[in-house]
Write a protein that holds these residues in place. Structure first.
Motif, PDB file in Angstrom:
ATOM      1  N   ASN A  20     -40.032  17.399 -55.494  1.00 40.42           N
ATOM      2  CA  ASN A  20     -39.510  16.050 -55.366  1.00 40.42           C
ATOM      3  C   ASN A  20     -38.740  15.947 -54.050  1.00 40.42           C
ATOM      4  N   TYR A  21     -38.676  14.713 -53.531  1.00 39.81           N
ATOM      5  CA  TYR A  21     -37.987  14.508 -52.248  1.00 39.81           C
ATOM      6  C   TYR A  21     -37.256  13.180 -52.269  1.00 39.81           C
ATOM      7  N   HIS A  22     -36.060  13.191 -51.635  1.00 36.09           N
ATOM      8  CA  HIS A  22     -35.291  11.953 -51.483  1.00 36.09           C
ATOM      9  C   HIS A  22     -34.530  12.018 -50.165  1.00 36.09           C
ATOM     10  N   PRO A  23     -34.656  10.989 -49.298  1.00 34.37           N
ATOM     11  CA  PRO A  23     -33.924  11.010 -48.021  1.00 34.37           C
ATOM     12  C   PRO A  23     -32.425  10.810 -48.239  1.00 34.37           C
ATOM     13  N   LEU A  24     -31.633  11.394 -47.363  1.00 34.30           N
ATOM     14  CA  LEU A  24     -30.173  11.261 -47.418  1.00 34.30           C
ATOM     15  C   LEU A  24     -29.706  10.462 -46.196  1.00 34.30           C
ATOM     16  N   ILE A  60     -29.820   6.438 -39.184  1.00 36.34           N
ATOM     17  CA  ILE A  60     -29.970   7.883 -38.960  1.00 36.34           C
ATOM     18  C   ILE A  60     -30.581   8.505 -40.215  1.00 36.34           C
ATOM     19  N   ASN A  61     -31.826   8.916 -40.103  1.00 34.15           N
ATOM     20  CA  ASN A  61     -32.547   9.448 -41.262  1.00 34.15           C
ATOM     21  C   ASN A  61     -33.161  10.790 -40.884  1.00 34.15           C
ATOM     22  N   ASP A  62     -32.307  11.797 -40.738  1.00 28.88           N
ATOM     23  CA  ASP A  62     -32.777  13.117 -40.325  1.00 28.88           C
ATOM     24  C   ASP A  62     -32.485  14.188 -41.357  1.00 28.88           C
ATOM     25  N   SER A  63     -32.159  13.797 -42.582  1.00 32.33           N
ATOM     26  CA  SER A  63     -31.850  14.768 -43.632  1.00 32.33           C
ATOM     27  C   SER A  63     -32.467  14.307 -44.938  1.00 32.33           C
ATOM     28  N   GLY A  64     -32.853  15.272 -45.770  1.00 33.24           N
ATOM     29  CA  GLY A  64     -33.475  14.957 -47.047  1.00 33.24           C
ATOM     30  C   GLY A  64     -33.233  16.065 -48.062  1.00 33.24           C
ATOM     31  N   MET A  65     -33.457  15.727 -49.310  1.00 32.61           N
ATOM     32  CA  MET A  65     -33.199  16.632 -50.427  1.00 32.61           C
ATOM     33  C   MET A  65     -34.501  16.919 -51.172  1.00 32.61           C
TER      34      MET A  65
END
Length: 446
Positions: A340-344, A350-355
């Motif tokens: 599973n993936y969700h952006p942080l 600024i969208n350079d991190s995800g979970m």
């Protein structure tokens, strides 16, 4: 230019630099730029107050995006200001009853400790002692992984141990019983409101207090808990985790098991109420968790990455694990396989991190060290025009966090590099040779 202003400005800048280097903000405060508002809030609602008894409702709310509380779970503690006792409780229980000898005959209180320690009920507890959002064994999910399991609730009937007193004294010195968490003092807030008929009528608590608890990795452990290794299809070498990332073999208190050996602790009975001791497989990095980032393939408009998480802990399973990665190309993530993936994107554009986290009933449990002690996935990212490059380690992450803890990254100078482009070098050499000849031909032709 006035030399006074020049000297003064240079001096002021130097002072600021000295303050920055010699008086840094302590990381033990627990501020996390990826989750700036993350905390666990203990909400204490006074529902009813009589001459010598008070009914309260206590809620534990995990407002953290990716940090969660796993087994053996939370153990909520506080300190009474008077001689209060917990006469009865639903949805949880105290670990010790304490000395209740001052109560003669009849029913005894549930807990007479001045500093009670409350734990959640286990799944399958009898219905007559349950409350809503109870009975998960102390496990609290993060806000992103499972918003339906981020809370725990229990209710208590509290009685004064001495003379009747109509005043209610909020207890102090709260603790979660989980390493790394520090709780502030209770703060009275607006009373909570409740509705039992779909919002037609609302009732409210007589008083509500909030206790905020924040996490600090540096208080949880004196050493890191994970490390990162790197590789790429265009380079035969593998960049391993830095040596002694989490510990070093031979240091006092550093326990590890060599391949082929069986630790004596495996023969002991495990206590489900206690955190298992940390015994890892003997490696150069001595970390219980290793995350491997492999740049697998390159297409015309996309590139593929494989992520593997290895559990090198001999005795511990990681339930509900998660991984946070920082990379500038995550804003163009196209597809993730088996995770599973969700952006942080906590800062707008600024969208350079995800979970990343496991799929329920498939790979959400990271088993202990062995053949099945790993989980892996691949992801497909679009090549952003103008910023994408295989050079200078651009395709590797800037940071990796496992279960909210920072992992040790290899030094940037050790990242896998592109091989030298011999074809480009050859063409450049040939151009140097033939350019003068070409100019001579033009001159003679004229």
């Amino acid at each position: 230019m006035n030399p006074f202003y020049f000297v003064f400005g240079r001096s002021a800048n130097m002072v600021l630099i000295l303050i920055f280097f010699f008086c840094p903000v302590s990381p033990s405060y627990g501020y996390d730029p990826l989750d700036p508002k993350g905390n666990i809030t203990i909400k204490w609602d006074l529902l009813q107050s009589n001459s010598d008894t008070n009914d309260v409702k206590v809620s534990l709310l995990n407002f953290q995006l990716y940090r969660h509380i796993e087994q053996p779970g939370w153990k909520l503690g506080w300190e009474w200001l008077g001689k209060e006792v917990i006469w009865s409780i639903q949805g949880a229980e105290a670990t010790e009853q304490g000395n209740c000898s001052r109560f003669k005959g009849g029913q005894l209180p549930h807990c007479c400790e001045n500093k009670p320690l409350i734990v959640d009920l286990l799944p399958g507890a009898p219905y007559n002692i349950q409350t809503s959002n109870c009975c998960k064994g102390g496990v609290l999910s993060s806000m992103i992984q499972d918003p339906t399991k981020y809370a725990a609730v229990f209710q208590m009937n509290i009685r004064a141990g001495g003379a009747a007193d109509s005043d209610f004294d909020m207890p102090q010195n709260f603790s979660l019983g989980v390493p790394g968490y520090t709780c502030a003092k209770p703060v009275q807030v607006a009373p909570s409101k409740y509705s039992s008929d779909g919002g037609r009528r609302w009732t409210q608590a007589l008083g509500t207090w909030n206790v905020t608890c924040i996490y600090s990795q540096y208080q949880a452990s004196t050493s890191p808990k994970c490390c990162v290794s790197l590789s790429a299809f265009y380079n035969d070498s593998i960049v391993h985790c830095p040596k002694c990332s989490c510990s070093c073999q031979g240091l006092p208190g550093s326990k590890c098991v060599k391949f082929g050996e069986t630790p004596s602790l495996l023969q002991q009975v495990k206590d489900p109420n206690q955190e298992p001791p940390s015994i890892v497989r003997c490696t150069q990095h001595m970390c219980p968790i290793r995350v491997h980032w492999h740049v697998k393939q390159s297409y015309k408009e996309y590139w593929r990455v494989k992520i593997t998480v290895n559990n090198l802990n001999i005795l511990k399973n990681y339930s509900g694990w998660n991984l946070v990665a920082l990379h500038p190309n995550l804003k163009s993530l196209t597809q993730v396989f088996s995770f599973n993936y969700h952006p942080l994107n906590q800062y707008g554009h600024i969208n350079d991190s995800g979970m990343f986290w496991g799929v329920e009933y498939y790979n959400d449990m990271l088993l202990q060290e062995g053949e099945v002690g790993n989980v892996q996935s691949e992801m497909l990212l679009h090549k952003d025009e103008g910023i994408f490059s295989f050079r200078e380690g651009w395709v590797f992450p800037r940071r990796i966090l496992f279960n909210g803890d920072e992992c040790v990254m290899p030094p940037p100078d050790d990242y896998p590099r592109l091989p030298k482009n011999t074809a480009r070098a050859a063409s450049f050499t040939l151009s140097i040779i033939f350019s003068p000849l070409f100019m001579l031909l033009i001159i003679f032709a004229c």
